[in-house]
Design an enzyme around this catalytic site. Structure first.
Site, PDB file in Angstrom:
ATOM      1  N   ASP A  51       0.833  -1.296   0.190  1.00 57.91           N
ATOM      2  CA  ASP A  51       0.033   0.057  -0.058  1.00 57.91           C
ATOM      3  C   ASP A  51       1.009   1.070   0.122  1.00 57.91           C
ATOM      4  O   ASP A  51       1.869   1.400   0.887  1.00 57.91           O
ATOM      5  CB  ASP A  51      -0.881   0.164   1.296  1.00 57.91           C
ATOM      6  CG  ASP A  51      -2.024   0.828   1.160  1.00 57.91           C
ATOM      7  OD1 ASP A  51      -3.149   0.269   1.080  1.00 57.91           O
ATOM      8  OD2 ASP A  51      -1.918   2.313   0.833  1.00 57.91           O
ATOM      9  N   TYR A 141     -11.619  14.374  -6.478  1.00 59.85           N
ATOM     10  CA  TYR A 141     -10.646  13.449  -7.271  1.00 59.85           C
ATOM     11  C   TYR A 141      -9.816  14.200  -8.379  1.00 59.85           C
ATOM     12  O   TYR A 141      -8.757  14.157  -8.309  1.00 59.85           O
ATOM     13  CB  TYR A 141     -11.872  12.456  -8.155  1.00 59.85           C
ATOM     14  CG  TYR A 141     -11.207  11.704  -9.394  1.00 59.85           C
ATOM     15  CD1 TYR A 141     -10.006  10.854  -9.131  1.00 59.85           C
ATOM     16  CD2 TYR A 141     -11.531  11.992 -10.623  1.00 59.85           C
ATOM     17  CE1 TYR A 141      -9.127  10.430  -9.892  1.00 59.85           C
ATOM     18  CE2 TYR A 141     -10.727  11.391 -11.635  1.00 59.85           C
ATOM     19  CZ  TYR A 141      -9.658  10.502 -11.482  1.00 59.85           C
ATOM     20  OH  TYR A 141      -9.142   9.812 -12.503  1.00 59.85           O
ATOM     21  N   PHE A 169      -8.959  11.033 -21.190  1.00 56.00           N
ATOM     22  CA  PHE A 169     -10.510  11.252 -21.140  1.00 56.00           C
ATOM     23  C   PHE A 169     -10.830   9.839 -20.954  1.00 56.00           C
ATOM     24  O   PHE A 169     -10.592   9.225 -19.643  1.00 56.00           O
ATOM     25  CB  PHE A 169     -10.699  12.012 -22.441  1.00 56.00           C
ATOM     26  CG  PHE A 169     -10.202  13.686 -22.578  1.00 56.00           C
ATOM     27  CD1 PHE A 169      -8.768  13.806 -22.326  1.00 56.00           C
ATOM     28  CD2 PHE A 169     -11.024  14.419 -22.842  1.00 56.00           C
ATOM     29  CE1 PHE A 169      -8.415  15.091 -22.151  1.00 56.00           C
ATOM     30  CE2 PHE A 169     -10.883  15.554 -22.341  1.00 56.00           C
ATOM     31  CZ  PHE A 169      -9.737  16.104 -22.172  1.00 56.00           C
ATOM     32  N   ASN A 170     -11.931   9.445 -21.918  1.00 57.62           N
ATOM     33  CA  ASN A 170     -12.530   8.307 -21.182  1.00 57.62           C
ATOM     34  C   ASN A 170     -12.056   7.083 -21.826  1.00 57.62           C
ATOM     35  O   ASN A 170     -12.314   6.359 -22.920  1.00 57.62           O
ATOM     36  CB  ASN A 170     -14.120   8.192 -21.578  1.00 57.62           C
ATOM     37  CG  ASN A 170     -14.782   9.204 -20.715  1.00 57.62           C
ATOM     38  OD1 ASN A 170     -14.426  10.570 -20.879  1.00 57.62           O
ATOM     39  ND2 ASN A 170     -15.663   9.119 -19.880  1.00 57.62           N
ATOM     40  N   HIS A 187     -19.216   3.185 -14.890  1.00 57.05           N
ATOM     41  CA  HIS A 187     -18.827   3.802 -16.072  1.00 57.05           C
ATOM     42  C   HIS A 187     -19.769   3.328 -16.842  1.00 57.05           C
ATOM     43  O   HIS A 187     -20.290   2.392 -16.969  1.00 57.05           O
ATOM     44  CB  HIS A 187     -17.444   3.319 -16.660  1.00 57.05           C
ATOM     45  CG  HIS A 187     -16.030   3.734 -15.828  1.00 57.05           C
ATOM     46  ND1 HIS A 187     -15.578   3.059 -14.852  1.00 57.05           N
ATOM     47  CD2 HIS A 187     -15.792   5.290 -15.684  1.00 57.05           C
ATOM     48  CE1 HIS A 187     -14.740   4.033 -13.966  1.00 57.05           C
ATOM     49  NE2 HIS A 187     -14.803   5.028 -14.621  1.00 57.05           N
ATOM     50  N   ILE A 205     -29.343   6.604 -18.398  1.00 54.13           N
ATOM     51  CA  ILE A 205     -29.141   7.760 -19.116  1.00 54.13           C
ATOM     52  C   ILE A 205     -29.096   8.996 -18.153  1.00 54.13           C
ATOM     53  O   ILE A 205     -30.156   9.502 -17.878  1.00 54.13           O
ATOM     54  CB  ILE A 205     -29.970   8.113 -20.379  1.00 54.13           C
ATOM     55  CG1 ILE A 205     -29.857   7.082 -21.167  1.00 54.13           C
ATOM     56  CG2 ILE A 205     -29.361   9.579 -21.154  1.00 54.13           C
ATOM     57  CD1 ILE A 205     -30.536   7.321 -22.627  1.00 54.13           C
ATOM     58  N   GLY A 278     -22.176  17.219 -10.986  1.00 54.13           N
ATOM     59  CA  GLY A 278     -20.590  17.506 -11.482  1.00 54.13           C
ATOM     60  C   GLY A 278     -20.242  16.914 -13.061  1.00 54.13           C
ATOM     61  O   GLY A 278     -19.385  17.016 -13.165  1.00 54.13           O
TER      62      GLY A 278
END
Ligand code: UDP
Length: 326
Positions: A51, A141, A169-170, A187, A205, A278
């Site tokens: 850790d 985050y 990005f994603n 996700h 959605i 957000g």
């Protein structure tokens, strides 16, 4: 090269480890397995369970490995959770990160590749987002990742640690062996594919009234293998740099769901829910800088190709790595 990979049991880390090994590098994985999976650690990598919040553990592993470079993926990465428990994000991503930086310097390592995020930009004034735009995170985050970017600047200036910070990005898609299996899945693509697999009744959605052509949020989905390629290129960079990493294209939530229907051949009912707090309406990367400076070029330009690879992995691993409650 010998690369020390924190978070090498996670989704992005495991894919990068596989690509490093394929090109002949040696890899040591350091992971506490709270988010990662033991089975996602490549059998050819040396595995060290530890850790980052424990300096003894990370110093010992780093000193024993004596790597040429560090790739740092280990982090908590859920926006919503960070809004409820900021301490966890600053403890793990910042305090744990400082322990890692200190261990890196103590071991005489001079190269560092960091998993950063477009969440450091917050609500952008315009898209595509390039590296000159202001970073104003809107959740702990994103803030924790931005703080780590600042730490990197100082460790470079004071200790000569050369770094590349890649702002993803994603990330989406899978290799044939390593895919996306989060213990809490938030996700979009895996959630929609879980409906196709019969694990969820319907896709959700989050918001249908954004100022976008179909009212749903637009994101820049980048294939995990293209992302891994950027990390390999980053290892060859001698000067410190920040790069945004996406394909430069965008797809809406509704388009992603339609694409999943097309690729899987399943119905996938969907329901519109309230907006997720957000969520910026549009996040699209400008990756011109990394293309120009490192010659990075994404191979997976279409959403279909990305979703096909994710679907193939989920069909082959219907229970993911087999250690997560679904
Ligand atoms: N999203 C959604 N339904 C889901 C999961 C996500 O509508 O089940 C939306 C989310 O609000 C965002 C987009 O899909 O607009 C991508 O979300 P994800 O969590 O995959 O990635 P993020 O952009 O938050 O990093």
């Amino acid at each position: 090269m010998k690369i020390f990979v924190t978070g090498g049991a996670g989704y992005i880390g495991s894919n990068c480890v596989e690509q490093l090994l394929l090109r002949g590098d040696k890899v040591v994985v350091f992971d506490n397995l709270t988010e990662g999976h033991r089975k996602a650690v490549h059998p050819k990598a040396v595995f060290h369970q530890g850790d980052l919040r424990d300096p003894v553990s990370i110093n010992g592993a780093m000193a024993a490995a004596k790597p040429d470079a560090v790739m740092h993926f280990a982090a908590n990465a859920l926006v919503g959770e960070s809004m409820e428990n900021p301490s966890k994000y600053f403890q793990n991503n910042v305090a744990g990160g400082i322990n890692l930086l200190d261990a890196t310097v103590a071991a005489g390592v001079k190269r560092f590749v960091f998993s950063s995020t477009c969440a450091t930009f917050g609500m952008p004034d315009r898209v595509p987002i390039d590296e000159t735009m202001p970073q104003r995170p809107i959740n702990p985050y994103g803030e924790s990742k931005l703080i780590f970017e600042q730490l990197l600047r100082w460790y470079d200036r004071i200790h000569g640690l050369k770094f590349v910070s890649l702002r993803y990005f994603n990330a989406a898609g899978a290799s044939e062996t390593y895919g996306e299996d989060h213990r809490i899945e938030t996700h979009l693509i895996p959630n929609v594919l879980n409906v196709a697999l019969g694990k969820k009744e319907r896709a959700e959605i989050f918001g249908g009234d954004y100022e976008t052509p179909d009212g749903t949020c637009i994101r820049d989905y980048i294939h995990i293998l293209d992302l891994a390629q950027a990390h390999l290129l980053a290892l060859g960079k001698d000067e410190s740099a920040f790069y945004n990493l996406g394909t430069g294209g965008g797809n809406s939530v509704a388009e992603v769901i339609e694409c999943c229907r097309r690729v899987t051949g399943r119905k996938i009912p969907a329901v519109v829910k309230p907006r997720r707090p957000g969520d910026p309406p549009r996040l699209i990367a400008s990756s011109k800088k990394i293309a120009k400076e490192l010659g990075w070029k994404p191979k997976y330009q279409s959403l279909d190709a990305i979703v096909e690879s994710a679907w193939a992995w989920h069909v082959k691993h219907p229970d993911g790595y087999g250690d997560s409650p679904h």
